[in-house]
Design a protein around this motif. Structure first.
Motif, mmCIF file in Angstrom:
data_model
loop_
_atom_site.group_PDB
_atom_site.id
_atom_site.type_symbol
_atom_site.label_atom_id
_atom_site.label_comp_id
_atom_site.label_asym_id
_atom_site.label_seq_id
_atom_site.Cartn_x
_atom_site.Cartn_y
_atom_site.Cartn_z
ATOM 1 N N GLY A 218 0.837 -0.960 -0.025
ATOM 2 C CA GLY A 218 -0.127 0.152 0.354
ATOM 3 C C GLY A 218 1.032 1.027 0.119
ATOM 4 O O GLY A 218 2.400 0.815 0.219
ATOM 5 N N SER A 219 0.273 2.623 -0.044
ATOM 6 C CA SER A 219 0.558 3.701 -0.134
ATOM 7 C C SER A 219 0.338 4.380 1.224
ATOM 8 O O SER A 219 -1.021 4.348 1.645
ATOM 9 N N TYR A 220 1.402 5.100 1.464
ATOM 10 C CA TYR A 220 1.074 5.691 3.661
ATOM 11 C C TYR A 220 1.421 6.807 3.155
ATOM 12 O O TYR A 220 2.878 7.426 2.965
ATOM 13 N N SER A 221 0.648 7.178 4.057
ATOM 14 C CA SER A 221 1.878 8.405 4.521
ATOM 15 C C SER A 221 2.321 8.363 5.860
ATOM 16 O O SER A 221 1.877 7.858 7.205
ATOM 17 N N THR B 60 -7.649 10.361 -4.280
ATOM 18 C CA THR B 60 -8.628 10.681 -3.449
ATOM 19 C C THR B 60 -8.134 11.455 -2.279
ATOM 20 O O THR B 60 -8.728 12.548 -2.361
ATOM 21 N N ASP B 61 -7.028 11.216 -2.127
ATOM 22 C CA ASP B 61 -6.503 12.190 -0.877
ATOM 23 C C ASP B 61 -5.617 13.107 -1.265
ATOM 24 O O ASP B 61 -5.403 13.028 -2.646
ATOM 25 N N ASN B 62 -5.538 14.238 -0.326
ATOM 26 C CA ASN B 62 -5.199 15.371 -1.010
ATOM 27 C C ASN B 62 -3.961 15.281 0.144
ATOM 28 O O ASN B 62 -4.311 15.948 1.469
ATOM 29 N N PRO B 63 -2.532 15.432 -0.619
ATOM 30 C CA PRO B 63 -1.475 15.630 0.854
ATOM 31 C C PRO B 63 -1.262 17.202 1.227
ATOM 32 O O PRO B 63 -0.566 16.484 2.584
#
Length: 255
Positions: free
Chosen positions: A9-12, A26-29
């Motif tokens: 997956g991709s994560y912050s 869909t998510d805004n950095p």
């Protein structure tokens, strides 16, 4: 040799070292200021009669409560019980969380039939390091329940399976070089986590010794060109694997 990317997956991740799922579509950095955005790609390698896992991801589960890494191993055509060795680059949580499966009622080994292979200095340092990147409760459980093999310096763990003590990202970070009669596969862990880092020369603040990591990327890049390594990028976004060539101006490029 067969290589399978086990994309988790991709994560912050921000200063609190919590990894929050992030969907680039869909998510805004901008909603997560001060965060790094990473992909997590453990790798499964069929090397002769051995099945090798290179780092274990975060250990997150899907909606059914199954480890994502287990789900991905099955999609590749294997069972998690088939893994013979778990080859660790280092023990930061985003690489080692999947060594265990954490449940509401405790922990269990993710790969109970495998041997976990860890650089001795990294293992010893993980217990005393105060950084939240290390989860000592995982290591305590492994020490009591897992089959562990410690390696020192640089050497051959198995025929065609070499561990390379690099330092750089952590004091005892290691890379892995796998080879058979046809292929050479290089896993640089977090010393060479993304293909773009071959092109951009910089000192990263997240490294223990950023200058050494920068120099190692150049060194490994040159060796990858000369020896035709298939490079595996644990945090690769644009690409998780690839061969390296030199461009017209002497810069590295991935093919």
């Amino acid at each position: 040799m067969q290589v399978f990317t086990l994309y988790e997956g991709s994560y912050s991740v921000a200063a609190d070292k919590k990894f929050i799922p992030f969907n680039p579509q869909t998510d805004n950095p901008k909603d997560r200021p001060g965060s790094l955005f990473i992909h997590v790609n453990p790798f499964l390698v069929k090397h002769g009669d051995k099945l090798l896992l290179l780092d274990t991801g975060l250990g997150y589960s899907n909606s059914k409560g199954e480890l994502i890494i287990h789900e991905n191993i099955r999609r590749a055509g294997f069972n998690p019980e088939d893994v013979d060795y778990v080859l660790m680059s280092h023990l930061h949580f985003d690489h080692s969380g999947g060594m265990v499966h954490q449940k509401d009622d405790g922990m269990e080994l993710s790969f109970p039939d495998a041997t976990y292979v860890i650089q001795r200095g990294e293992w010893e340092g993980a217990f005393t390091n105060t950084s939240s990147s290390y989860r000592t409760e995982i290591f305590d459980f492994l020490q009591r329940n897992a089959q562990l093999a410690y390696v020192d310096e640089t050497g051959d763990f198995l025929p065609g399976v070499k561990h390379i003590l690099t330092g750089g990202h952590t004091p005892y970070h290691q890379a892995w070089l796998l080879e058979d009669s046809e292929d050479k596969v290089f896993f640089g862990g977090d010393v060479l986590p993304e293909p773009e880092e071959l092109i951009k020369k910089f000192i990263a603040k997240y490294d223990y010794d950023g200058r050494k990591s920068m120099e190692l990327r150049e060194e490994f890049g040159q060796m990858a060109v000369a020896e035709h390594w298939n490079c595996l990028f644990y945090h690769g976004k644009s690409r998780a694997t690839g061969f390296v060539e030199l461009g017209a101006e002497g810069q590295f490029k991935l093919v």
